[in-house]
Design an enzyme around this catalytic site. Structure first.
Site, PDB file in Angstrom:
ATOM      1  N   PHE A  95     -15.073  44.035 -26.242  1.00  0.00           N
ATOM      2  CA  PHE A  95     -14.335  43.472 -27.372  1.00  0.00           C
ATOM      3  C   PHE A  95     -15.259  43.164 -28.550  1.00  0.00           C
ATOM      4  CE2 PHE A  95     -10.031  41.691 -25.740  1.00  0.00           C
ATOM      5  CZ  PHE A  95      -9.772  42.897 -25.121  1.00  0.00           C
ATOM      6  N   THR A 149     -11.018  45.074 -19.070  1.00  0.00           N
ATOM      7  CA  THR A 149     -10.895  44.488 -20.404  1.00  0.00           C
ATOM      8  C   THR A 149     -11.597  43.126 -20.468  1.00  0.00           C
ATOM      9  OG1 THR A 149      -9.273  43.970 -22.124  1.00  0.00           O
ATOM     10  CG2 THR A 149      -8.644  43.431 -19.873  1.00  0.00           C
ATOM     11  N   LYS A 195      -5.030  47.773 -16.474  1.00  0.00           N
ATOM     12  CA  LYS A 195      -5.932  46.923 -17.263  1.00  0.00           C
ATOM     13  C   LYS A 195      -6.177  45.609 -16.528  1.00  0.00           C
ATOM     14  CE  LYS A 195      -6.272  46.319 -22.246  1.00  0.00           C
ATOM     15  NZ  LYS A 195      -5.488  46.105 -23.446  1.00  0.00           N
ATOM     16  N   ASP A 200      -4.000  50.641 -30.524  1.00  0.00           N
ATOM     17  CA  ASP A 200      -3.971  49.311 -29.902  1.00  0.00           C
ATOM     18  C   ASP A 200      -2.706  48.585 -30.367  1.00  0.00           C
ATOM     19  OD1 ASP A 200      -4.779  47.147 -28.459  1.00  0.00           O
ATOM     20  OD2 ASP A 200      -6.427  46.566 -29.771  1.00  0.00           O
ATOM     21  N   GLU A 240      -1.316  46.224 -18.363  1.00  0.00           N
ATOM     22  CA  GLU A 240      -2.144  45.097 -17.904  1.00  0.00           C
ATOM     23  C   GLU A 240      -1.550  44.343 -16.718  1.00  0.00           C
ATOM     24  OE1 GLU A 240      -4.981  41.795 -19.951  1.00  0.00           O
ATOM     25  OE2 GLU A 240      -4.132  43.474 -21.029  1.00  0.00           O
TER      26      GLU A 240
END
Length: 333
Positions: A182, A160, A136, A18, A100
């Site tokens: 998350f 996400t 994403k 990440d 993303e």
């Protein structure tokens, strides 16, 4: 010699880095990597990546035209910069990178799809197959619907900012490739809301991902679960066995430094034998469940605002850099 936690984790879970820092990725050797606007913004300010930033800005300037303002060049450059980092990352990992879509498009299905297709086109123009890319997208109803269509076009998506079971079920029904619940951000919310700390299996983020994982495996969904946003290695231990886990370099190093037994906590076979009620989801049910889940409501809103702000910061940095490059070019004449 005893195996490290990271070595054991890799036998049951795909480990993803990440970060947008390519040097860090080379050190930890993950299968996949995932970035977001905050990580790209941080990486773009590191001296070792200045050349990538400058080359991207010059490319963006060509795309929008020499007469475009610094701000217009910066806006165009974000997409190209995410892809420039993505291409570099793909050279050092065997798997996929997540790139993303602009978080400011999170409630607009059409614009999300349009930008996703643009990102794939830019990767393909650079010789990167779309099979190595995950687009994403935030887990709003509109984002999930956009992903559903993109998946039909063969564009794989990573949903996400996912905090609630209603988001997870909608993603599975939409046949998205992967979701990123998350963990740490859920923990943050509960700590603030209740004023207490949580450890191990009682961590609300761990409980949320466990519930989602078991639901998916019980009902045989193909969508895979990638736990994200960890605050400590205790959370990672509790989710050993998840399909994937995306972990920051500092926590990967910590997992590498500990030699202890790592028992598997999530197991598809065990999930099949659980008694789980099926949730039928449509837009109305989704919105009703979302409104009723204070944590998911708060964290989704906050996450979109945070990623949007990171993008604005990055655009300001890029606009400033465009001006510097232009001034240098003028001075050199």
């Amino acid at each position: 010699m005893a195996k490290t936690l990271l070595e054991q984790l890799r036998t049951m879970t795909t480990v993803v880095a990440d970060t947008g820092d390519i040097d860090a990725i080379e050190k930890v050797k993950p299968q996949d990597a995932t970035t977001n606007p905050s990580l790209i913004t941080a990486a773009a300010q590191m001296p070792q990546y200045q050349q990538i930033v400058d080359d991207t800005l010059l490319e963006a300037k060509k795309t929008v035209g020499e007469d475009a303002s610094d701000e217009e060049v910066a806006k165009e450059a974000f997409k190209h910069l995410a892809i420039a980092f993505g291409k570099k990352i793909l050279k050092v990992i065997p798997g996929r990178v997540s790139t993303e879509v602009d978080a400011r498009l999170s409630y607009d299905s059409e614009k999300t799809m349009q930008q996703a297709r643009d990102i794939i086109k830019l990767y393909e123009a650079a010789g990167v197959s779309k099979d190595r890319i995950l687009i994403k997208i935030a887990s709003t109803w509109e984002g999930i619907k956009a992903a559903e269509q993109l998946e039909k076009e063969g564009i794989h998506c990573n949903l996400t900012l996912l905090f609630g079971i209603h988001q997870a079920v909608a993603c599975a029904e939409a046949k998205v490739t992967l979701i990123s619940p998350f963990v740490g951000r859920i923990l943050d919310w509960y700590k603030k809301d209740t004023g207490r700390d949580y450890q191990g299996a009682e961590d609300p983020g761990v409980q949320s991902v466990t519930t989602i994982y078991n639901y998916y495996k019980h009902f045989g969904y193909k969508t895979v679960v990638m736990g994200a946003s960890f605050r400590n290695i205790g959370e990672i231990r509790e989710l050993a066995g998840s399909d994937l886990l995306t972990i920051s370099p500092n926590l990967l190093h910590e997992l590498e430094s500990v030699q202890e037994e790592l028992p598997r906590k999530l197991d598809p076979e065990k999930a099949k034998s659980l008694s789980i009620e099926k949730i039928n989801i449509d837009k109305e049910t989704f919105e009703k469940m979302h409104a009723a889940d204070r944590m998911a409501h708060d964290k989704l809103k906050e996450g979109i605002e945070g990623f949007s702000k990171a993008l604005e910061t990055l655009e300001q940095l890029l606009a400033k850099r465009v001006a510097e490059i232009s001034d240098k070019a003028v001075a050199a004449k």
